[in-house]
Design an enzyme around this catalytic site. Structure first.
Site, PDB file in Angstrom:
ATOM      1  N   GLU A 226      22.095  45.559 -23.342  1.00  9.39           N
ATOM      2  CA  GLU A 226      22.495  45.061 -24.655  1.00  9.39           C
ATOM      3  C   GLU A 226      22.910  46.198 -25.591  1.00  9.39           C
ATOM      4  O   GLU A 226      22.088  47.058 -25.915  1.00  9.39           O
ATOM      5  CB  GLU A 226      21.365  44.278 -25.317  1.00  9.39           C
ATOM      6  CG  GLU A 226      21.762  43.722 -26.677  1.00  9.39           C
ATOM      7  CD  GLU A 226      20.611  43.071 -27.418  1.00  9.39           C
ATOM      8  OE1 GLU A 226      20.880  42.333 -28.389  1.00  9.39           O
ATOM      9  OE2 GLU A 226      19.435  43.305 -27.055  1.00  9.39           O
TER      10      GLU A 226
ATOM     11  N   GLU B 156      18.268  34.520 -31.982  1.00 10.66           N
ATOM     12  CA  GLU B 156      17.416  35.672 -32.286  1.00 10.66           C
ATOM     13  C   GLU B 156      17.608  36.061 -33.753  1.00 10.66           C
ATOM     14  O   GLU B 156      18.214  37.087 -34.068  1.00 10.66           O
ATOM     15  CB  GLU B 156      17.743  36.852 -31.359  1.00 10.66           C
ATOM     16  CG  GLU B 156      16.695  37.952 -31.442  1.00 10.66           C
ATOM     17  CD  GLU B 156      17.058  39.181 -30.629  1.00 10.66           C
ATOM     18  OE1 GLU B 156      16.156  39.758 -30.004  1.00 10.66           O
ATOM     19  OE2 GLU B 156      18.249  39.570 -30.636  1.00 10.66           O
TER      20      GLU B 156
END
Length: 273
Positions: free
Chosen positions: A143, A246
């Protein structure tokens, strides 16, 4: 239609972690993700998943000393043994939780070291981890994270992540495309979704409003448009992944605050029905 997973590290903060599974199910989520499961035995979490009828879609491998400021070990020379032990632990949890994806955090640049210097360590660690994960039927995700939220993080851009995936050369290593981080670092999100999703190298999306990381309908991004782009491209290329929610609820730890802030999701579901 995109499938949305509740990030239980951020959503429902008024509840103890193990009680957040049932709360997510009551709000209509079918999948969950979170940062780290390691404070609880995997069997305990598996019971909560089963009771709530939820699928575990993602969690992170151990990041080193998180409370001490570490944000992953993959790029750090001299920490290979600890990195390998963390991957082994993550894969044990993945097996019990039937989780197909584990995010491997890259780590922070040590003082005086450059990304080019650390690249060989990172690639070697991920090649080893990918082979271990393949035997367990698990995909590993990389990520890119913005440097405002995480100064000094090794991996920041989508092109860098895809270059590393190519260098690692393992079919079970993919990119975790967090649109919050991508907007802060690069922008041009629709074009990047159209560029990278058809490659088969995007394993997961995450979302949050920009700049405050609240609900996706708060801030500068037009998420209904971006969900439509993901949906169109996914249908064309056969992608069937998840979008992780998130974000930090704007209502904070107020009782029911996460649920009250889900109007954006209810609107999307109604429009897509």
């Amino acid at each position: 239609m995109p499938r949305f997973a509740a990030n239980l590290s951020m959503l429902y903060p008024e509840l103890p972690f193990l009680d957040r599974f049932a709360a997510a199910a009551r709000d209509g989520f079918e999948g969950v993700e979170y940062l780290f499961p390691y404070e609880h035995a995997p069997e305990v979490i598996a019971e909560r998943l089963q009771a709530a009828g939820l699928q575990q879609v993602l969690f992170n491998a151990p990041p080193g000393d998180w409370n001490g400021g570490e944000r992953g070990l993959a790029c750090l020379p001299g920490r290979e043994d600890e990195f390998r032990a963390g991957i082994a632990q993550a894969l044990r949890y993945a097996q019990v939780l039937r989780c197909p994806r584990v995010h491997v955090m890259a780590g922070l640049l040590p003082s005086g070291r450059t990304r080019d210097e650390l690249r060989p360590t990172y690639v070697a660690n991920l090649r080893w981890a990918a082979a271990e994960a393949a035997r367990a039927g698990v995909n590993l995700l990389l990520e890119p994270i913005n440097l405002r939220d995480m100064p000094g993080f090794f991996l920041n851009r989508q092109d860098h992540a895809h270059d590393l995936v190519a260098a690692i050369g393992a079919a079970n290593v993919q990119v975790q495309m967090d649109l919050y981080h991508c907007q802060i670092v690069e922008g041009d999100l629709a074009a990047k979704i159209r560029q990278y999703l058809p490659t088969g190298r995007v394993g997961h999306f995450q979302i949050a409003g920009v700049p405050q990381r609240h609900e996706p309908d708060l801030g500068e991004l037009n998420y209904p448009f971006l969900f439509g782009v993901i949906d169109d491209v996914a249908q064309a290329c056969g992608w069937q992944g998840w979008i992780g929610c998130e974000y930090r609820p704007a209502r904070g730890a107020t009782a029911g605050g996460t649920s009250d802030g889900l109007d954006w999701l209810r609107r999307w579901r109604a429009a897509a029905a």
